[in-house]
Design an enzyme around this catalytic site. Structure first.
Site, PDB file in Angstrom:
ATOM      1  N   MET A  86     -12.271   4.542  -0.062  1.00  0.00           N
ATOM      2  CA  MET A  86     -12.886   4.781   1.256  1.00  0.00           C
ATOM      3  C   MET A  86     -13.476   6.181   1.201  1.00  0.00           C
ATOM      4  O   MET A  86     -12.983   7.114   1.834  1.00  0.00           O
ATOM      5  CB  MET A  86     -11.811   4.647   2.350  1.00  0.00           C
ATOM      6  CG  MET A  86     -11.350   3.210   2.555  1.00  0.00           C
ATOM      7  SD  MET A  86      -9.754   3.089   3.385  1.00  0.00           S
ATOM      8  CE  MET A  86      -8.661   3.229   1.974  1.00  0.00           C
TER       9      MET A  86
ATOM     10  N   MET B 290     -11.156  -6.441   5.694  1.00  0.00           N
ATOM     11  CA  MET B 290     -10.373  -5.460   6.447  1.00  0.00           C
ATOM     12  C   MET B 290      -9.985  -6.024   7.812  1.00  0.00           C
ATOM     13  O   MET B 290     -10.841  -6.454   8.579  1.00  0.00           O
ATOM     14  CB  MET B 290     -11.189  -4.173   6.651  1.00  0.00           C
ATOM     15  CG  MET B 290     -11.501  -3.392   5.385  1.00  0.00           C
ATOM     16  SD  MET B 290     -10.044  -2.885   4.443  1.00  0.00           S
ATOM     17  CE  MET B 290      -9.114  -1.920   5.636  1.00  0.00           C
TER      18      MET B 290
ATOM     19  N   HIS C   1      -1.340  -1.343  -4.102  1.00  0.00           N
ATOM     20  CA  HIS C   1      -2.603  -0.984  -3.450  1.00  0.00           C
ATOM     21  C   HIS C   1      -2.623   0.523  -3.194  1.00  0.00           C
ATOM     22  O   HIS C   1      -1.667   1.074  -2.653  1.00  0.00           O
ATOM     23  CB  HIS C   1      -2.697  -1.762  -2.134  1.00  0.00           C
ATOM     24  CG  HIS C   1      -3.993  -1.621  -1.415  1.00  0.00           C
ATOM     25  ND1 HIS C   1      -5.109  -2.374  -1.729  1.00  0.00           N
ATOM     26  CD2 HIS C   1      -4.353  -0.848  -0.365  1.00  0.00           C
ATOM     27  CE1 HIS C   1      -6.096  -2.061  -0.909  1.00  0.00           C
ATOM     28  NE2 HIS C   1      -5.668  -1.122  -0.064  1.00  0.00           N
TER      29      HIS C   1
ATOM     30  N   GLY D 261      -8.878   3.954   7.531  1.00  0.00           N
ATOM     31  CA  GLY D 261      -8.636   5.357   7.880  1.00  0.00           C
ATOM     32  C   GLY D 261      -7.160   5.713   7.938  1.00  0.00           C
ATOM     33  O   GLY D 261      -6.776   6.791   7.524  1.00  0.00           O
TER      34      GLY D 261
ATOM     35  N   SER E 222       0.858  -1.194   0.000  1.00  0.00           N
ATOM     36  CA  SER E 222       0.000   0.000   0.000  1.00  0.00           C
ATOM     37  C   SER E 222       0.886   1.232   0.000  1.00  0.00           C
ATOM     38  O   SER E 222       1.650   1.459   0.949  1.00  0.00           O
ATOM     39  CB  SER E 222      -0.879   0.013   1.248  1.00  0.00           C
ATOM     40  OG  SER E 222      -1.372   1.331   1.445  1.00  0.00           O
TER      41      SER E 222
ATOM     42  N   ASP F 113      -6.443  -6.779   4.223  1.00  0.00           N
ATOM     43  CA  ASP F 113      -5.827  -5.449   4.294  1.00  0.00           C
ATOM     44  C   ASP F 113      -5.845  -4.902   5.715  1.00  0.00           C
ATOM     45  O   ASP F 113      -6.913  -4.745   6.305  1.00  0.00           O
ATOM     46  CB  ASP F 113      -6.637  -4.524   3.357  1.00  0.00           C
ATOM     47  CG  ASP F 113      -6.100  -3.110   3.290  1.00  0.00           C
ATOM     48  OD1 ASP F 113      -4.991  -2.861   3.802  1.00  0.00           O
ATOM     49  OD2 ASP F 113      -6.795  -2.256   2.703  1.00  0.00           O
ATOM     50  N   GLY F 114      -4.658  -4.597   6.236  1.00  0.00           N
ATOM     51  CA  GLY F 114      -4.558  -3.898   7.508  1.00  0.00           C
ATOM     52  C   GLY F 114      -3.672  -4.598   8.528  1.00  0.00           C
ATOM     53  O   GLY F 114      -3.970  -5.697   8.974  1.00  0.00           O
TER      54      GLY F 114
END
Ligand code: DX5
Ligand code: ZN
Length: 221
Positions: free
Chosen positions: A69, A138, A34, A143, A9, A176-177
């Site tokens: 988002m 997620m 990403h 955020g 990302s 993701d995350g």
């Protein structure tokens, strides 16, 4: 399950050297790129728009995976596709009619994905499964980059993997995350195929070593 793809990302990249950063992760073995798009409304942060994606597209050959988002994906997804996005992920709560949004993304020539936040049940998105090429699970609340991985989501990743396999659906599972080389094997074992990692790659000294470690960690389990 498909072979694992690593998608750095760029949110955690050094934006003053974005081209170099992109080319460095590509040379280090990244499979996709990403791109986290935040509008300050759907999430409390603002990042990048189609103008940047247009330039990203020009300096890389690997797929550009745009994670929207934003509150109005119906209005802006076409601009990101025009800018060169290969994949578009949308959050269901931002679409009046998620399947119509996903169909529109297809009509415009991109692959479509639905994103599932940690507190959203799979039931909420199952009606989209005939309209998507990928589901984005997620493992943080969207955020910000650099947040801690939420391990409780692993069970839901296993659940979605089970549904996709049982129904033989042509849907990839992206996660993701908070993913780093020390937890990537848990994500892969739960059924993740496209693995997003921002700080887990860009905040390490050698992208090539990190990506190699990630692949090795997965092979060892
Ligand atoms: C979170 C974003 C993620 C994030 C990943 O809102 O969707 O893609 O930037 O970054 P890390 O890997 O640092 O959690
Ligand atoms: Zn993302």
């Amino acid at each position: 399950m498909q072979s694992m793809k690593i998608a750095p990302s760029i949110l955690s990249a050094d934006f003053s050297r974005l081209k170099d950063e992109i080319q460095a992760v590509e040379a280090a073995g990244a499979d996709w790129l990403h791109v986290d798009v935040m509008d300050g409304h759907f999430v409390p942060n603002i990042t990048i728009g189609p103008v940047v994606v247009e330039w990203v597209r020009k300096v890389t050959t690997i797929p550009v995976d745009v994670h929207l988002m934003i509150t109005d994906p119906d209005k802006y997804a076409p601009d990101f596709i025009k800018a060169g996005a290969d994949w578009i992920s949308v959050h269901p709560d931002t679409c009046e009619n998620p399947n119509a949004t996903l169909n529109r993304i297809h009509e415009l020539g991109a692959k479509a994905s639905i994103a599932v936040n940690p507190d959203v049940a799979l039931k909420r998105v199952e009606s989209c499964f005939n309209h998507i090429d990928m589901v984005l699970m997620m493992t943080v609340f969207p955020g910000f980059g650099g947040q801690a991985f939420i391990p409780e989501v692993l069970a839901k990743i296993e659940e979605v993997r089970g549904i996709i396999d049982r129904r033989k659906l042509p849907i990839l599972v992206e996660v993701d995350g908070g993913i780093k080389s020390d937890n990537i094997s848990r994500v892969r074992n739960a059924g993740g195929e496209v693995i997003v990692s921002g700080s887990g790659i860009f905040k390490t000294p050698s992208y090539a070593d990190t990506i190699r470690q990630m692949r090795q960690a997965v092979r060892q389990t």
